[in-house]
Motif scaffolding. Structure first.
Motif, short mmCIF file in Angstrom:
data_model
loop_
_atom_site.label_atom_id
_atom_site.label_comp_id
_atom_site.label_asym_id
_atom_site.label_seq_id
_atom_site.Cartn_x
_atom_site.Cartn_y
_atom_site.Cartn_z
N THR A 112 -88.64 -7.86 59.23
CA THR A 112 -87.98 -6.57 59.03
C THR A 112 -87.01 -6.66 57.85
O THR A 112 -86.81 -7.73 57.26
CB THR A 112 -87.19 -6.17 60.30
OG1 THR A 112 -86.15 -7.14 60.51
CG2 THR A 112 -88.11 -6.12 61.52
N ASP A 113 -86.40 -5.53 57.54
CA ASP A 113 -85.45 -5.48 56.43
C ASP A 113 -84.30 -6.48 56.60
O ASP A 113 -83.72 -6.93 55.61
CB ASP A 113 -84.86 -4.07 56.29
CG ASP A 113 -85.88 -3.08 55.75
OD1 ASP A 113 -86.71 -3.50 54.92
OD2 ASP A 113 -85.86 -1.91 56.15
N ALA A 114 -83.99 -6.80 57.84
CA ALA A 114 -82.84 -7.67 58.11
C ALA A 114 -82.99 -9.06 57.48
O ALA A 114 -81.99 -9.71 57.16
CB ALA A 114 -82.62 -7.80 59.62
N ILE A 115 -84.23 -9.51 57.30
CA ILE A 115 -84.43 -10.86 56.75
C ILE A 115 -85.12 -10.84 55.38
O ILE A 115 -85.36 -11.90 54.80
CB ILE A 115 -85.23 -11.74 57.73
CG1 ILE A 115 -86.62 -11.14 58.00
CG2 ILE A 115 -84.47 -11.93 59.04
CD1 ILE A 115 -87.52 -12.05 58.83
N ILE A 116 -85.43 -9.66 54.87
CA ILE A 116 -86.11 -9.57 53.57
C ILE A 116 -85.08 -9.51 52.45
O ILE A 116 -84.16 -8.70 52.48
CB ILE A 116 -87.02 -8.33 53.51
CG1 ILE A 116 -88.14 -8.43 54.54
CG2 ILE A 116 -87.62 -8.18 52.11
CD1 ILE A 116 -88.99 -7.19 54.65
N GLU A 117 -85.24 -10.38 51.47
CA GLU A 117 -84.36 -10.41 50.31
C GLU A 117 -85.16 -10.08 49.05
O GLU A 117 -86.35 -10.38 48.96
CB GLU A 117 -83.71 -11.79 50.18
CG GLU A 117 -82.87 -12.19 51.37
CD GLU A 117 -82.35 -13.61 51.25
OE1 GLU A 117 -82.62 -14.26 50.20
OE2 GLU A 117 -81.69 -14.09 52.19
N SER A 118 -84.49 -9.49 48.08
CA SER A 118 -85.15 -9.16 46.81
C SER A 118 -85.41 -10.43 46.02
O SER A 118 -84.62 -11.37 46.04
CB SER A 118 -84.28 -8.21 45.99
OG SER A 118 -84.13 -6.98 46.66
#
Length: 240
Positions: free
Chosen positions: A82-88
Motif C-alpha cells: 500500500t501507499d504506506a510502504i511505497i517510496e518514490s
C-alpha cells in the motif's frame, strides 16, 4: 515493456504455481530473481528448485522500493503493498499483481507501471487474436501457392507437346523453302533468308496459340488438351 531484462532484478512474492512458472521464465531469461513468502521454508524450497535467492518477508517495505520488477501472487485477504510502504524512486518500476483479491493498492505513481491480472488477460487475448489473423493469412498464401503450383505442374505435361509443335513448324518451314527453291520461285542463294522468314511467320502465328494452351489449363484438364492436339498432329509426344 523492457527491451532487455537480463540485467534486471525481480522480486516474486508468493510460492504458488503462478509464482513458480514466473520464476522459471525469468531465470531462463537471465534475470536475477528473489523469492519472498510469509512462510520462509516455502520460499526456500521454491528458490532451490528454480535456482533463485530468498528475501525474508519482513524486508517487504524495503524490497519493493529496490526492485525494478515485482510479481506478486499471494492468497492474502487484503493488500500487502500500500501507499504506506511505497517510496518514490528515480527509476521505472514494473509491478504485476496476479492475485485475487489484489495484493497491491496504491495511488498512482508515474514511475510505477502496474499490471493486474485483467490487463494480462487482455494482452493474451490480443496476442491470440493476432496469431489467428496471421494464421488465416498464412493459410491463404499457402492455398494460393498450392493452386499455382499445380497449375504450373499441369503445364509441364503440355511442354513436350508445345516443343513438338514448334519442331514440326521448323521442319515444315525448311521443307517448304526447299520446295519453293526447287520450283524456281526463289533463287538458291536466298534459301537461308527465306527459311528464316518462314520460321518467324510460323512462330508468330504459334505464339498466341501456345500461350492460350498454357492458360486454358486453369479451366480445362491438361489431358484433354494434350490428347486432342496430339491426335490432330498424329504424333505421340514423348518427354525428351
Amino acid at each position: 515493456l523492457l527491451d532487455d531484462i537480463s540485467s534486471k532484478k525481480a522480486l516474486i512474492i508468493g510460492t504458488g504455481e503462478m509464482s513458480e512458472i514466473t520464476a522459471k521464465h525469468l531465470v531462463s531469461a537471465g534475470v536475477d530473481v528473489y523469492i519472498m513468502n510469509r512462510t520462509k521454508h516455502k520460499a526456500e524450497a521454491l528458490a532451490k528448485e528454480c535456482g533463485t535467492k530468498v528475501i525474508d518477508f519482513s524486508e517487504l517495505p524495503n524490497a519493493i522500493n529496490e526492485f525494478e520488477i515485482l510479481y506478486t501472487a499471494t492468497s492474502a485477504s487484503e493488500p500487502i503493498i500500500t501507499d504506506a510502504i511505497i517510496e518514490s524512486r528515480n527509476f521505472d518500476r514494473y509491478w504485476f499483481d496476479l492475485a485475487l483479491p489484489r495484493d497491491i493498492n496504491y495511488n498512482k505513481d508515474e514511475r510505477i507501471h502496474l499490471f493486474v491480472i485483467d490487463d494480462l488477460k487482455t494482452i493474451v487475448d490480443e496476442n491470440v487474436a493476432s496469431r489467428e489473423i496471421a494464421s488465416r493469412a498464412a493459410h491463404g498464401i499457402i492455398g494460393r501457392a498450392i493452386v499455382e503450383f499445380f497449375e504450373w505442374a499441369n503445364t509441364q505435361d503440355l511442354e513436350p507437346l508445345i516443343k513438338e509443335i514448334y519442331t514440326r513448324a521448323e521442319i515444315a518451314a525448311e521443307q517448304e523453302t526447299k520446295r519453293t527453291i526447287k520450283a524456281g520461285y526463289i533463287p538458291k542463294e536466298y534459301e537461308a533468308e527465306a527459311q528464316k522468314m518462314c520460321e518467324q511467320a510460323l512462330k508468330r502465328f504459334l505464339h498466341e496459340f501456345t500461350t492460350n494452351m498454357r492458360s486454358d489449363i486453369k479451366d480445362i484438364h491438361t489431358e484433354l488438351i494434350s490428347g486432342a492436339i496430339a491426335s490432330i498432329i498424329k504424333e505421340k509426344v514423348k518427354d525428351k
